[in-house]
Structure formats: structure tokens, C-alpha cells
Scaffold this motif. Structure first.
Motif, short mmCIF file in Angstrom:
data_model
loop_
_atom_site.label_atom_id
_atom_site.label_comp_id
_atom_site.label_asym_id
_atom_site.label_seq_id
_atom_site.Cartn_x
_atom_site.Cartn_y
_atom_site.Cartn_z
N PHE A 115 -6.87 5.39 -4.98
CA PHE A 115 -5.91 4.40 -4.55
C PHE A 115 -4.68 5.11 -4.00
CE2 PHE A 115 -3.12 4.97 -8.24
CZ PHE A 115 -4.00 5.55 -9.15
N TYR A 116 -3.80 4.34 -3.39
CA TYR A 116 -2.67 4.95 -2.70
C TYR A 116 -1.35 4.53 -3.33
CZ TYR A 116 -6.26 6.25 0.51
OH TYR A 116 -7.39 6.80 1.02
N GLN A 117 -0.48 5.50 -3.45
CA GLN A 117 0.83 5.20 -4.00
C GLN A 117 1.92 5.81 -3.12
OE1 GLN A 117 0.13 5.26 -8.84
NE2 GLN A 117 1.92 6.26 -7.98
N VAL A 118 3.04 5.15 -3.13
CA VAL A 118 4.26 5.76 -2.62
C VAL A 118 5.17 5.87 -3.83
CG1 VAL A 118 6.34 5.39 -1.24
CG2 VAL A 118 4.08 4.90 -0.26
N GLY A 119 5.69 7.05 -4.06
CA GLY A 119 6.52 7.23 -5.25
C GLY A 119 7.81 7.95 -4.92
N ILE A 120 8.78 7.80 -5.80
CA ILE A 120 9.99 8.60 -5.67
C ILE A 120 10.36 9.13 -7.06
CG2 ILE A 120 10.84 7.18 -3.77
CD1 ILE A 120 12.99 6.06 -5.64
N GLY A 171 6.21 4.48 -9.08
CA GLY A 171 5.02 4.57 -8.26
C GLY A 171 4.72 3.16 -7.77
N LEU A 172 4.54 3.03 -6.48
CA LEU A 172 4.23 1.71 -5.92
C LEU A 172 2.79 1.74 -5.41
CD1 LEU A 172 7.49 1.10 -3.83
CD2 LEU A 172 7.06 0.59 -6.24
N GLY A 173 2.04 0.74 -5.75
CA GLY A 173 0.63 0.71 -5.37
C GLY A 173 0.45 0.10 -3.98
N VAL A 174 0.17 0.97 -3.02
CA VAL A 174 0.08 0.51 -1.63
C VAL A 174 -1.06 -0.50 -1.46
CG1 VAL A 174 -0.09 1.19 0.80
CG2 VAL A 174 1.00 2.72 -0.85
N ASP A 175 -2.21 -0.22 -2.07
CA ASP A 175 -3.35 -1.15 -1.94
C ASP A 175 -2.98 -2.54 -2.44
OD1 ASP A 175 -5.71 1.15 -1.74
OD2 ASP A 175 -4.14 1.66 -3.16
#
Length: 419
Positions: free
Chosen positions: A125-130, A303-307
Motif C-alpha cells: 500500500f502507499y503512504q505519504v508521511g512526514i 502516515g497517510l494512506g494514499v489508497d
RNA sequence: GUGGUCGUAGCUCAGCUGGUAGAGCACUCGGUUGUGGUCCGAGAUGUCGCGGGUUCGAGCCCCGUCGAUCACCCCA
């Protein structure tokens, strides 16, 4: 079954939907960038030990969901199940914590967890995180939450909520845990559940079964055990959110799946998704850096779940009005095969000048070629035959209005650069 | 890992109590001379997820398997 197919439970994005995936991911990233976060590009696999120590042995993620294998040198390697531990490792390894603090970084990519697939839950799965490392301050907690919230609003999401809590510091957690364990020991639980409780008693707060929820109704809440400092920090975060008009609810029963969280913790939940409704989550981690052999620095991240965010956007109909997101300015059609090399060259020279354009390939009838012009989503189209090549003029057709205007072929680039 | 549902043309699906397959959309071509999006006509398309079994005969029944989906667990 096809001879070859994708491994179980992976998500794939291809046209046309991939453009929405890209849009979602870029929007999330932009929200971090404008707040001063910089890119961190990390390996997708790490030494297994990193996750064991960083994420925590007691978590399900580490105990049964990791993709672990031995490489050719006999090292134990694991496909990253989350992003924070890798960032910490890199920060420590490259002494980034000796630089000006806080370190503010964003990252984006694929993560892996060997779970049973489900709507919104994938094995890749895909995440965008900071992560904002090296600053323990309610202001930065607020900033991190606000970045996620801004990204969601930027996307146009409305049906989601933000839940926050504070998991307190080590001392408050210890005394709460003692009381919680005592409370749970009086409950009648099945074997699996009590085994789970033994690993992490907080987990029972998260159990969806109604009998467990009822049993836990009177359990002691961590929020009531906060130290003065933790409590003051939490109040400040709430005040900041309120001032920023970011609505939230306090969920004292919120549990984070990874062991390293302390202090402020939060979760964004979509109202439009099924059981896997968490579209993003994060929180503060005090002991993580030290646990991994670095300085005693605190940090916070998400962490944000792009999917899942893409799923939520679709469920809210956000892309319904975005009929055409094509980037093409111009679509060229060669009338006969005799003009194809001319068109091909023209196309190349226009692209050299920064104009996005494409052409009808193959030997299609004009009607068919115009159909592909239509489908390409290009703003303009032009047919090129012997006449056009001879005269040096072509009829530029506005694909939306159908209007046609004569343009010199040599002036095409000006035509588009002017817009 | 546990349980429910499902698996038929590129997509969405129909296929009655078993007799070797259909629709819509999409696609290709055409509706007389070089312009798409509407309309009309024509055409192509499937080892009915895969393997095995029952049967004279299975897309429809049984078993297994792979995958999807939904929920639990867990989480993005």
C-alpha cells in the motif's frame, strides 16, 4: 487463472484511474512541502532488527505481518511495514540530529504488510508521511495535524473526522497500565483476547465486538492519568486546533497500533469507507530515537494512506466533475500515411518547445483518428494533409467548442505559449 | 490467521429445475469527396478463474485450488 498475475492483495493503478492516484498523492505531498518539509527517499527494505526494535515486538505488525526474508549474505531483511523507523535510522546514521532542529521531512512510497486483503487494506500500500524530529512542543503537534487536515480539505474531502487523544508520558502510562491490567483481570475473556490483552492491554479498547466494548465501558482511561505537563500540552494542542477551526473529537479509547507512540496521538477517519476507514494517523514518539541508538530526541509524524484516501475521494464523488484532466494541448492527425513523417517531426519540434502534444498512430481512417483525438482529451486538434504542408497553414480545432481557426504551422508554438 | 459471499467477452452483468453461451457499454469499419463528441447500420470478441469428480451430457451439482469481495483480527 492467468498464467501470470499480480501477487495477492496488491493495489495497482493504471490509466485512467492512476491520474486520480497521482493527484491525491501530489496534493498530500504539497501540503507538507509548503510547511517546509523536505524529501527523504529511503530504502523499501531494512534490517529486520530495525522494525523489531522500532515498531515493537508486541505489535501485530512485527509479530505476524512482516515480509521477512534472508538475502544472499544471510542477513535478515524486511520489507518496510511503516515509514517512521526507517527515517529514524537514517537520521541517526547520517547524524542529521546534529543539525538545526527540528528536522522536518516528508516521504512517500510503498509499504508492505502480509495481512488478509480487504477493501482499503492491501499487502502493498502507499503512504505519504512526514516527521518533525527534535522538538517537543504543542505547536509542532498542531502543525503536523494541520498539514494532514489541510491536505484533505485541499482534496475536497468533507466526510471525515479527526480524533485525538494523548497517550501521556512514560510515567503516566505505567500507572494507568497497572490499573487497566487490574481491571481487565476481572473480566471473563476468551483465550485469544486475553493473550492480546497481555501483550498490550490498550488493545481491548479497540475491539469491535459489542460484548468487549461493554466490558470495557468502565475501564480506567489513560487521559485521566496524564501528568501535569502532558495534560498542559494536550490542552494547548486542542486550543490551537480550535483556533484554526479544525474540528476534532477526543477519543480517550484511541489505540495506536505501533508501540512507539507517546503524548499526542491522532487519527483521521473517513465516514464513507467500510471497516478500514482510517485514512491517516500519527502521533508523538519520545523514546524511539533513543531505542534505536540515537540521541534522546522526541518527534512527531503521521502516515497517510494514499489508497484509502483515493477510495474516500471516490466515495465522495470528488472526481465526478473532473471530466478531463489531460495535459495535452494539441493532437495532430495525418490525413494519409504520406504526411506521417512530417507530422512526426512537427510533433517532436513542438515538444522541444514545451508544448504537450500527441498524434494518431497507425493507419486509421480520419474518423477514427479524430475519435482518438477526442479521447486523448487534448484541447486542440489539427488535421495535416498535403494541402497543409504545401500552404503552411492548418486549421486548429478547439475540441470543446468545435471552432476552427487558421494558424501558420510555424506559428503554432506561439499560439500555445501565448495561452 | 478465522468466517460469509462471489469468479461468464476489455467493462457491467444475464443465462430458467444440468443439454457445449447472450445483452448493454466499449472497440473496429461504414452512413459517398478531409474532421471527434449525438444518431443509424455492420463486424470482431470468450478453453464460462484453474484442476479434478458426478453425469450420456456441466457455466449451472460436488471437492480442491487461485483470486476478488465483506466482516473479524489488525491497521494506512
Amino acid at each position: 487463472m492467468r498464467e501470470l498475475q499480480a501477487p495477492k492483495g496488491v493495489s495497482e493503478y493504471f490509466p485512467p484511474r492512476s491520474q486520480y492516484f497521482e493527484f491525491v498523492r501530489e496534493t498530500l505531498i504539497d501540503s507538507a512541502k509548503i510547511a517546509g518539509y523536505q524529501l527523504m527517499e529511503l530504502p523499501v527494505f531494512e534490517d529486520t532488527e530495525l522494525f523489531r526494535r522500532g515498531v515493537g515486538e508486541s505489535t501485530d505488525v512485527v509479530s505476524k505481518e512482516m515480509y521477512t526474508f534472508e538475502d544472499r549474505g544471510g542477513r535478515s531483511i524486511t520489507l518496510r511495514p511503516e515509514g517512521t523507523a526507517g527515517v529514524m535510522r537514517s537520521v541517526i546514521e547520517h547524524n542529521l540530529d546534529k543539525l538545526t532542529l527540528p528536522i522536518k521531512v516528508w516521504y512517500s512510497g510503498a509499504y508492505f504488510r502480509a495481512e488478509r486483503p480487504q477493501a482499503g487494506r492491501y499487502r502493498q500500500f502507499y503512504q505519504v508521511g512526514i516527521e518533525a524530529i527534535g522538538l517537543d512542543d504543542p505547536e509542532i503537534d498542531f502543525e503536523v495535524i494541520a498539514i494532514a487536515d489541510r491536505a484533505f480539505k485541499e482534496l475536497g474531502l468533507k466526510e471525515y473526522r479527526l480524533e485525538i487523544t494523548s497517550l501521556g508520558d512514560t510515567k503516566s502510562r505505567a500507572s494507568h497500565r497497572k490499573d487497566l491490567v487490574a481491571y481487565i483481570s476481572k473480566l471473563k475473556l476468551d483465550e485469544a483476547t486475553s493473550a492480546r490483552a497481555a501483550l498490550n492491554p490498550l488493545r481491548l479498547f479497540d475491539d469491535k465486538r459489542s460484548e468487549i466494548q461493554e466490558a470495557m465501558a468502565g475501564a480506567p482511561l489513560l487521559l485521566d492519568y496524564l501528568s501535569e505537563e502532558s495534560s498542559a500540552n494536550f490542552e494547548r494542542v486542542k486550543d490551537l486546533l480550535t483556533e484554526a477551526k479544525i474540528s476534532f473529537t477526543i477519543n480517550p479509547r484511541m489505540v495506536r497500533g505501533l508501540d512507539y507512540y507517546t503524548g499526542t496521538a491522532f487519527e483521521f477517519v473517513s465516514e464513507k469507507l467500510g471497516a478500514q476507514s482510517g485514512i491517516g494517523g500519527g502521533g508523538r514518539y519520545d523514546g524511539l530515537m533513543a531505542e534505536l541508538g540515537g540521541n534522546e530526541l522526541s518527534g512527531i509524524g503521521f502516515g497517510l494512506g494514499v489508497d484509502r484516501i483515493l477510495l474516500a475521494c471516490e466515495a465522495e464523488g470528488i472526481f465526478d466533475s473532473a471530466i478531463n484532466r489531460s495535459d495535452l494541448d494539441l493532437f495532430l492527425v495525418a490525413l494519409t500515411s504520406g504526411e506521417k513523417s512530417f507530422v512526426s517531426n512537427l510533433l517532436n519540434s513542438l515538444r522541444n518547445q514545451g508544448i504537450s502534444c500527441d498524434m494518431a498512430y497507425g493507419d486509421r481512417a480520419l474518423k477514427g483518428a479524430m475519435k482518438s483525438a477526442d479521447k486523448s482529451g487534448a484541447k486542440f486538434s489539427a488535421v495535416i494533409g498535403a494541402d497543409e504542408i504545401k500552404s503552411g497553414n492548418l486549421s486548429l480545432k478547439d475540441m470543446k467548442t468545435g471552432e476552427i481557426k487558421e494558424v501558420r504551422i510555424t506559428a503554432l508554438s506561439d499560439e500555445f505559449n501565448a495561452n
